[in-house]
Design a protein around this motif. Structure first.
Motif, PDB file in Angstrom:
ATOM      1  N   GLY A  38      48.201  39.568  25.770  1.00  0.00           N
ATOM      2  CA  GLY A  38      48.765  39.116  24.593  1.00  0.00           C
ATOM      3  C   GLY A  38      48.803  40.436  23.488  1.00  0.00           C
ATOM      4  O   GLY A  38      49.183  41.478  23.967  1.00  0.00           O
ATOM      5  N   TYR A  39      49.025  39.860  22.261  1.00  0.00           N
ATOM      6  CA  TYR A  39      49.196  40.726  21.205  1.00  0.00           C
ATOM      7  C   TYR A  39      48.421  40.760  20.062  1.00  0.00           C
ATOM      8  O   TYR A  39      47.702  39.763  19.850  1.00  0.00           O
ATOM      9  N   VAL A  40      48.259  41.791  19.310  1.00  0.00           N
ATOM     10  CA  VAL A  40      47.530  42.127  18.142  1.00  0.00           C
ATOM     11  C   VAL A  40      48.302  42.824  17.184  1.00  0.00           C
ATOM     12  O   VAL A  40      49.437  43.256  17.441  1.00  0.00           O
ATOM     13  N   VAL A  41      48.097  42.699  15.852  1.00  0.00           N
ATOM     14  CA  VAL A  41      48.553  43.364  14.781  1.00  0.00           C
ATOM     15  C   VAL A  41      48.076  44.836  14.712  1.00  0.00           C
ATOM     16  O   VAL A  41      46.756  44.725  14.383  1.00  0.00           O
ATOM     17  N   LYS A  42      49.052  45.794  14.514  1.00  0.00           N
ATOM     18  CA  LYS A  42      48.355  46.882  14.490  1.00  0.00           C
ATOM     19  C   LYS A  42      48.691  47.660  13.122  1.00  0.00           C
ATOM     20  O   LYS A  42      50.044  47.547  12.698  1.00  0.00           O
ATOM     21  N   VAL A  43      47.661  48.162  12.404  1.00  0.00           N
ATOM     22  CA  VAL A  43      47.961  48.768  10.950  1.00  0.00           C
ATOM     23  C   VAL A  43      47.901  50.286  11.072  1.00  0.00           C
ATOM     24  O   VAL A  43      46.650  50.597  11.550  1.00  0.00           O
ATOM     25  N   ASP A  44      48.757  51.124  10.753  1.00  0.00           N
ATOM     26  CA  ASP A  44      48.448  52.586  10.745  1.00  0.00           C
ATOM     27  C   ASP A  44      48.279  52.883   9.416  1.00  0.00           C
ATOM     28  O   ASP A  44      48.982  52.429   8.475  1.00  0.00           O
ATOM     29  N   LEU A  45      47.190  53.878   9.358  1.00  0.00           N
ATOM     30  CA  LEU A  45      46.659  54.456   8.314  1.00  0.00           C
ATOM     31  C   LEU A  45      46.750  55.601   7.734  1.00  0.00           C
ATOM     32  O   LEU A  45      46.673  56.558   8.842  1.00  0.00           O
ATOM     33  N   ALA A  46      47.222  56.091   6.655  1.00  0.00           N
ATOM     34  CA  ALA A  46      47.064  57.382   6.125  1.00  0.00           C
ATOM     35  C   ALA A  46      45.714  58.107   5.912  1.00  0.00           C
ATOM     36  O   ALA A  46      45.225  59.122   5.928  1.00  0.00           O
ATOM     37  N   ASP A  47      44.525  56.888   5.590  1.00  0.00           N
ATOM     38  CA  ASP A  47      43.365  57.525   5.140  1.00  0.00           C
ATOM     39  C   ASP A  47      42.413  56.503   5.675  1.00  0.00           C
ATOM     40  O   ASP A  47      42.539  55.218   5.658  1.00  0.00           O
ATOM     41  N   PRO A  48      41.336  57.005   6.342  1.00  0.00           N
ATOM     42  CA  PRO A  48      40.347  55.963   6.974  1.00  0.00           C
ATOM     43  C   PRO A  48      39.870  54.916   6.105  1.00  0.00           C
ATOM     44  O   PRO A  48      39.260  53.891   6.373  1.00  0.00           O
ATOM     45  N   LEU A  49      39.692  55.538   4.657  1.00  0.00           N
ATOM     46  CA  LEU A  49      38.751  54.565   3.943  1.00  0.00           C
ATOM     47  C   LEU A  49      39.568  53.458   3.463  1.00  0.00           C
ATOM     48  O   LEU A  49      39.188  52.369   3.105  1.00  0.00           O
ATOM     49  N   ALA A  50      40.696  53.346   3.982  1.00  0.00           N
ATOM     50  CA  ALA A  50      41.814  52.316   3.543  1.00  0.00           C
ATOM     51  C   ALA A  50      41.500  51.051   4.669  1.00  0.00           C
ATOM     52  O   ALA A  50      41.882  49.935   4.497  1.00  0.00           O
ATOM     53  N   ALA A  51      40.954  51.465   5.896  1.00  0.00           N
ATOM     54  CA  ALA A  51      40.423  50.214   6.692  1.00  0.00           C
ATOM     55  C   ALA A  51      39.786  49.165   6.077  1.00  0.00           C
ATOM     56  O   ALA A  51      39.849  47.918   6.472  1.00  0.00           O
ATOM     57  N   ARG A  52      38.896  49.535   4.957  1.00  0.00           N
ATOM     58  CA  ARG A  52      38.094  48.415   4.733  1.00  0.00           C
ATOM     59  C   ARG A  52      39.099  47.333   3.749  1.00  0.00           C
ATOM     60  O   ARG A  52      38.521  46.237   3.566  1.00  0.00           O
ATOM     61  N   ARG A  53      40.346  47.552   3.316  1.00  0.00           N
ATOM     62  CA  ARG A  53      41.021  46.853   2.870  1.00  0.00           C
ATOM     63  C   ARG A  53      41.765  45.870   3.560  1.00  0.00           C
ATOM     64  O   ARG A  53      42.687  45.190   3.257  1.00  0.00           O
ATOM     65  N   VAL A  54      41.827  46.065   4.984  1.00  0.00           N
ATOM     66  CA  VAL A  54      42.598  45.368   6.034  1.00  0.00           C
ATOM     67  C   VAL A  54      41.703  44.294   6.678  1.00  0.00           C
ATOM     68  O   VAL A  54      40.582  44.666   7.270  1.00  0.00           O
ATOM     69  N   PRO A  55      42.253  42.964   6.517  1.00  0.00           N
ATOM     70  CA  PRO A  55      41.460  42.066   7.083  1.00  0.00           C
ATOM     71  C   PRO A  55      41.174  42.329   8.633  1.00  0.00           C
ATOM     72  O   PRO A  55      42.131  42.975   9.470  1.00  0.00           O
TER      73      PRO A  55
END
Length: 74
Positions: A38-55
């Motif tokens: 299957g598939y997932v949504v992949k979010v690329d980030l510039a800063d690891p701290l931003a991961a907490r803003r991604v559901p």
């Protein structure tokens, strides 16, 4: 928590997540990625701290993050 989904569900989740994260400057890319059958949504980030803003999931579709750093044009 969400899991792998079919392509149509993942596309719809990607669209919803793109709108939700449009104002987050540390998000440098949003796409689909295959996981198993299957598939997932992949979010690329510039800063690891931003991961907490991604559901972790959107409408039952799993969301994964990857820290790729700042993206600059060549």
């Amino acid at each position: 928590m969400g899991g792998v989904s079919d392509r149509a569900a993942a596309r719809a989740a990607k669209s919803a997540l793109s709108q939700q994260l449009a104002a987050v400057p540390e998000v440098v890319g949003i796409g689909l990625a295959r996981r198993g059958t299957g598939y997932v949504v992949k979010v690329d980030l510039a800063d690891p701290l931003a991961a907490r803003r991604v559901p972790r999931d959107v409408d039952g579709v799993r969301v994964v993050t990857s820290v790729v750093g700042v993206v600059r044009p060549l």
